[in-house]
Motif scaffolding. Structure first.
Motif, PDB file in Angstrom:
ATOM      1  N   LEU A 105       8.137   9.905   0.676  1.00  0.00           N
ATOM      2  CA  LEU A 105       7.985  11.231   1.276  1.00  0.00           C
ATOM      3  C   LEU A 105       9.334  11.777   1.745  1.00  0.00           C
ATOM      4  O   LEU A 105      10.043  11.122   2.526  1.00  0.00           O
ATOM      5  CB  LEU A 105       7.031  11.164   2.470  1.00  0.00           C
ATOM      6  CG  LEU A 105       5.534  11.060   2.177  1.00  0.00           C
ATOM      7  CD1 LEU A 105       4.770  10.852   3.477  1.00  0.00           C
ATOM      8  CD2 LEU A 105       5.043  12.309   1.464  1.00  0.00           C
ATOM      9  N   PRO A 106       9.729  12.968   1.317  1.00  0.00           N
ATOM     10  CA  PRO A 106      10.940  13.595   1.847  1.00  0.00           C
ATOM     11  C   PRO A 106      10.691  14.094   3.273  1.00  0.00           C
ATOM     12  O   PRO A 106       9.541  14.206   3.711  1.00  0.00           O
ATOM     13  CB  PRO A 106      11.195  14.754   0.879  1.00  0.00           C
ATOM     14  CG  PRO A 106       9.851  15.081   0.325  1.00  0.00           C
ATOM     15  CD  PRO A 106       9.086  13.789   0.279  1.00  0.00           C
ATOM     16  N   PRO A 107      11.753  14.423   4.020  1.00  0.00           N
ATOM     17  CA  PRO A 107      11.572  14.855   5.412  1.00  0.00           C
ATOM     18  C   PRO A 107      10.616  16.033   5.582  1.00  0.00           C
ATOM     19  O   PRO A 107       9.819  16.059   6.523  1.00  0.00           O
ATOM     20  CB  PRO A 107      12.996  15.215   5.847  1.00  0.00           C
ATOM     21  CG  PRO A 107      13.871  14.344   5.004  1.00  0.00           C
ATOM     22  CD  PRO A 107      13.172  14.239   3.678  1.00  0.00           C
ATOM     23  N   ALA A 153      -4.286   5.557  -4.141  1.00  0.00           N
ATOM     24  CA  ALA A 153      -4.997   6.699  -4.727  1.00  0.00           C
ATOM     25  C   ALA A 153      -5.128   7.819  -3.697  1.00  0.00           C
ATOM     26  O   ALA A 153      -5.011   9.010  -4.037  1.00  0.00           O
ATOM     27  CB  ALA A 153      -6.373   6.261  -5.221  1.00  0.00           C
ATOM     28  N   ARG A 154      -5.366   7.465  -2.457  1.00  0.00           N
ATOM     29  CA  ARG A 154      -5.457   8.459  -1.381  1.00  0.00           C
ATOM     30  C   ARG A 154      -4.133   9.205  -1.219  1.00  0.00           C
ATOM     31  O   ARG A 154      -4.112  10.432  -1.031  1.00  0.00           O
ATOM     32  CB  ARG A 154      -5.839   7.729  -0.092  1.00  0.00           C
ATOM     33  CG  ARG A 154      -6.174   8.616   1.085  1.00  0.00           C
ATOM     34  CD  ARG A 154      -6.420   7.757   2.318  1.00  0.00           C
ATOM     35  NE  ARG A 154      -6.911   8.554   3.429  1.00  0.00           N
ATOM     36  CZ  ARG A 154      -8.191   8.713   3.717  1.00  0.00           C
ATOM     37  NH1 ARG A 154      -9.113   8.105   2.972  1.00  0.00           N
ATOM     38  NH2 ARG A 154      -8.564   9.467   4.737  1.00  0.00           N
ATOM     39  N   GLN A 155      -3.025   8.481  -1.300  1.00  0.00           N
ATOM     40  CA  GLN A 155      -1.710   9.107  -1.151  1.00  0.00           C
ATOM     41  C   GLN A 155      -1.400  10.047  -2.317  1.00  0.00           C
ATOM     42  O   GLN A 155      -0.915  11.167  -2.121  1.00  0.00           O
ATOM     43  CB  GLN A 155      -0.635   8.021  -1.056  1.00  0.00           C
ATOM     44  CG  GLN A 155      -0.767   7.124   0.159  1.00  0.00           C
ATOM     45  CD  GLN A 155       0.078   5.875   0.067  1.00  0.00           C
ATOM     46  OE1 GLN A 155       1.261   5.934  -0.259  1.00  0.00           O
ATOM     47  NE2 GLN A 155      -0.528   4.716   0.343  1.00  0.00           N
ATOM     48  N   TRP A 156      -1.684   9.609  -3.544  1.00  0.00           N
ATOM     49  CA  TRP A 156      -1.416  10.453  -4.705  1.00  0.00           C
ATOM     50  C   TRP A 156      -2.263  11.717  -4.678  1.00  0.00           C
ATOM     51  O   TRP A 156      -1.797  12.801  -5.068  1.00  0.00           O
ATOM     52  CB  TRP A 156      -1.673   9.665  -5.995  1.00  0.00           C
ATOM     53  CG  TRP A 156      -0.567   8.732  -6.343  1.00  0.00           C
ATOM     54  CD1 TRP A 156      -0.541   7.379  -6.178  1.00  0.00           C
ATOM     55  CD2 TRP A 156       0.703   9.069  -6.920  1.00  0.00           C
ATOM     56  NE1 TRP A 156       0.650   6.855  -6.599  1.00  0.00           N
ATOM     57  CE2 TRP A 156       1.434   7.863  -7.071  1.00  0.00           C
ATOM     58  CE3 TRP A 156       1.289  10.263  -7.325  1.00  0.00           C
ATOM     59  CZ2 TRP A 156       2.709   7.836  -7.594  1.00  0.00           C
ATOM     60  CZ3 TRP A 156       2.568  10.232  -7.853  1.00  0.00           C
ATOM     61  CH2 TRP A 156       3.266   9.034  -7.990  1.00  0.00           C
ATOM     62  N   LEU A 157      -3.503  11.591  -4.228  1.00  0.00           N
ATOM     63  CA  LEU A 157      -4.374  12.763  -4.166  1.00  0.00           C
ATOM     64  C   LEU A 157      -3.886  13.752  -3.112  1.00  0.00           C
ATOM     65  O   LEU A 157      -3.948  14.974  -3.317  1.00  0.00           O
ATOM     66  CB  LEU A 157      -5.808  12.314  -3.855  1.00  0.00           C
ATOM     67  CG  LEU A 157      -6.882  13.410  -3.817  1.00  0.00           C
ATOM     68  CD1 LEU A 157      -7.011  14.061  -5.189  1.00  0.00           C
ATOM     69  CD2 LEU A 157      -8.222  12.836  -3.370  1.00  0.00           C
ATOM     70  N   ASP A 214      -3.791   5.346   6.344  1.00  0.00           N
ATOM     71  CA  ASP A 214      -4.483   5.437   5.049  1.00  0.00           C
ATOM     72  C   ASP A 214      -5.277   4.168   4.761  1.00  0.00           C
ATOM     73  O   ASP A 214      -6.373   4.224   4.188  1.00  0.00           O
ATOM     74  CB  ASP A 214      -3.476   5.697   3.931  1.00  0.00           C
ATOM     75  CG  ASP A 214      -2.908   7.117   3.972  1.00  0.00           C
ATOM     76  OD1 ASP A 214      -3.587   7.995   4.530  1.00  0.00           O
ATOM     77  OD2 ASP A 214      -1.789   7.319   3.461  1.00  0.00           O
ATOM     78  N   LEU A 215      -4.734   3.013   5.122  1.00  0.00           N
ATOM     79  CA  LEU A 215      -5.471   1.764   4.920  1.00  0.00           C
ATOM     80  C   LEU A 215      -6.755   1.744   5.740  1.00  0.00           C
ATOM     81  O   LEU A 215      -7.764   1.155   5.330  1.00  0.00           O
ATOM     82  CB  LEU A 215      -4.597   0.566   5.292  1.00  0.00           C
ATOM     83  CG  LEU A 215      -3.602   0.080   4.240  1.00  0.00           C
ATOM     84  CD1 LEU A 215      -2.644  -0.946   4.833  1.00  0.00           C
ATOM     85  CD2 LEU A 215      -4.323  -0.506   3.036  1.00  0.00           C
ATOM     86  N   ALA A 216      -6.717   2.407   6.895  1.00  0.00           N
ATOM     87  CA  ALA A 216      -7.908   2.468   7.740  1.00  0.00           C
ATOM     88  C   ALA A 216      -8.852   3.589   7.325  1.00  0.00           C
ATOM     89  O   ALA A 216      -9.929   3.737   7.915  1.00  0.00           O
ATOM     90  CB  ALA A 216      -7.495   2.653   9.198  1.00  0.00           C
ATOM     91  N   GLY A 217      -8.458   4.389   6.326  1.00  0.00           N
ATOM     92  CA  GLY A 217      -9.305   5.480   5.867  1.00  0.00           C
ATOM     93  C   GLY A 217      -9.298   6.683   6.779  1.00  0.00           C
ATOM     94  O   GLY A 217     -10.228   7.504   6.738  1.00  0.00           O
ATOM     95  N   ALA A 220       0.812  -1.210   0.000  1.00  0.00           N
ATOM     96  CA  ALA A 220       0.000   0.000   0.000  1.00  0.00           C
ATOM     97  C   ALA A 220       0.845   1.259   0.000  1.00  0.00           C
ATOM     98  O   ALA A 220       0.472   2.269  -0.606  1.00  0.00           O
ATOM     99  CB  ALA A 220      -0.937  -0.008   1.208  1.00  0.00           C
ATOM    100  N   GLY A 221       1.994   1.236   0.674  1.00  0.00           N
ATOM    101  CA  GLY A 221       2.811   2.437   0.758  1.00  0.00           C
ATOM    102  C   GLY A 221       4.091   2.408  -0.038  1.00  0.00           C
ATOM    103  O   GLY A 221       4.841   3.378  -0.043  1.00  0.00           O
TER     104      GLY A 221
END
Length: 509
Positions: free
Chosen positions: A440-442, A427-431, A485-488, A222-223
């Motif tokens: 993700l950078p620091p 999709a949640r992460q890209w949005l 994110d998996l938990a919404g 997922a990540g």
């Protein structure tokens, strides 16, 4: 005409820099020289071009032929320069005359076909042989020379036709190309191969039990996180690793094209597929075969796994130098191979999944089998994986030995529903941030991974007790963000951070 200039392409990593093929015919004793830093394959083109011209019913000129491949400081390799060299000989000797609209250059008597890029190896009969890296060449032409026409052997032209922004023509023989340039019989564009939408990845349903490892595999997918599984022989480490590609969403058309271009660096035929690449090199692989190298740099396994999965089973058995070479690509997503004359950079954005035994004999901590390893042997075995490398692997999970009666357990959840959750999570992460959590950078970690007070206290306590580095803390936050994110959930919770901390305690890193 005594001078002809044509355009071709060299290869440097995934980039194909432009090459001017200059052919000059002068009076004198018959000679044929190729200059411009050619390697052995390019120097041998003299004999291939000579035979191909004669067997195609052309004359080989009696004079002093000089072929210059410019720029002279760029190394040239492979037989892809055969076609432009042969055409240059025909133009310089006057056996091929271009239509009026293709003539004229900066130098009197010069013919510069700036809109044409040619690449192809010739057989002795005059037939065009497929060339490797056709996709990489087409991508470079499309980016640096939009609107150009690329002429390739027909077997390679179909792959290049997938690239937008460049016109591709395919030819079977040298005579076909000559007839096209003379305006007699135009070449036809090839049909682009179909894009394969799905593959036959092993299903997660085959894995019975191991709920914690299955959960870690889902979080990793997922990540985009790296995963290390530790367990005795037969606990299912390899089965789980092989099922990770089946949990990943299909590649976009652009990523599928890039992955195919990487695969084409060492292959004549490359399938187009939305299925992420999966590479599983043997643990005897050298550092050069893993990260790339050789006297003439070639892409390694980590580059061939670009946009996909790199599986390293029996991780401590790999050469220490090979494993240490993974540290930079895991951080940057690129790998550089430096040599005395050149430096090549390859893309290497891969997802690492690795597996190892807990000790040399494999039975350390097993409830029934007896481990015969001394504590020093166990420590020495685990010490083959350095702390800095472990620090870059986000999830580290231990797989317990199967309990009695595991055959009676029901089959596990299939890959399809897990993949649906993974796709929704990605999709949640890209949005939200335009990238996966693992990338993700620091600065973005601070923005998207804000902790509540109770979770911050827990993380600080874990850092103090386990001696984590700042990199470890950032990676825990990225994993916690994926769990959330998996938990919404939009906000990180104490349970998310606690689960992420558990994924980094197996080897004390």
């Amino acid at each position: 005409m005594t001078l002809a200039v044509l355009a071709s392409r060299a290869l440097s990593g995934l980039h194909a820099p432009a090459v001017r093929v200059e052919v000059h015919l002068a009076p004198g004793l018959p000679a044929f020289h190729v200059v411009g830093l050619p390697d052995a394959e390019v120097r041998e083109s003299r004999e291939r071009v000579r035979a191909a011209l004669l067997n195609s019913d052309f004359d080989f000129p009696a004079g002093r032929l000089t072929v210059n491949l410019a720029p002279a400081d760029l190394p040239k390799e492979s037989g892809r320069f055969d076609l432009p060299i042969a055409l240059g000989v025909l133009l310089a000797s006057g056996q091929l005359t271009l239509p009026e609209h293709r003539q004229g250059g900066a130098v009197p008597g010069e013919s510069v076909m700036t809109h044409l890029v040619l690449a192809g190896e010739l057989s002795l009969t005059g037939a065009l042989v497929p060339v490797a890296a056709a996709l990489a060449i087409a991508l470079s032409v499309a980016r640096s020379q939009p609107g150009a026409t690329l002429i390739l052997p027909r077997a390679s032209a179909g792959q290049a036709a997938r690239v937008p922004g460049v016109a591709v023509l395919g030819a079977d023989t040298l005579r076909d190309v000559v007839a096209h340039l003379a305006g007699e019989t135009p070449l036809s564009p090839p049909a682009a191969p179909a894009l394969q939408e799905a593959g036959q990845a092993p299903c997660l349903r085959d894995v019975r039990g191991q709920p914690a490892a299955r959960r870690a595999l889902e979080v990793a997918a997922a990540g985009g996180h790296g995963l290390l599984m530790i367990g005795s022989p037969g606990t299912g480490k390899s089965m789980l690793a092989q099922r990770l590609p089946g949990l990943l969403p299909p590649l976009s058309e652009e990523d599928a094209l890039e992955a195919a271009a990487v695969a084409s660096l060492g292959a004549v035929e490359t399938p187009f597929s939305r299925v992420p690449p999966f590479r599983a090199p043997h643990h005897g692989a050298s550092a050069a075969s893993l990260v790339g190298g050789g006297s003439r740099p070639r892409a390694g396994e980590i580059t061939l796994a670009h946009l996909g999965v790199l599986c390293l089973d029996e991780l401590p058995e790999f050469d220490r130098r090979a494993l240490e070479a993974l540290r930079e690509p895991l951080e940057t997503g690129r790998v550089g191979v430096a040599r005395a004359m050149w430096r090549v950079e390859y893309p290497a954005r891969f997802q690492l999944v690795a597996a190892m035994n807990p000790c040399p004999c494999g039975w350390h901590g097993h409830p029934v089998r007896l481990c015969h390893c001394t504590p020093e042997a166990v420590q020495r075995y685990r010490g083959r994986i350095s702390g800095p490398l472990l620090d870059r692997i986000d999830l580290q999970v231990s797989l317990p030995a199967p309990e009695a009666g595991w055959l009676d357990l029901p089959p596990g959840e299939a890959s399809a529903p897990v993949r649906a959750r993974v796709e929704a999570c990605r999709a949640r992460q890209w949005l939200r941030q335009g990238m996966l959590n693992a990338a993700l950078p620091p600065s973005a970690v601070d923005a998207h991974c804000r902790l509540p007070d109770d979770a911050r206290v827990l993380l600080n306590r874990a850092m103090e007790r386990l001696g984590w580095s700042a990199r470890s803390a950032h990676r825990v936050l990225r994993v916690a963000r994926t769990v959330s994110d998996l938990a919404g959930s939009d906000a990180l919770r104490l349970a998310d951070v606690a689960e992420a901390i558990q994924y980094r305690r197996q080897l004390g890193v």
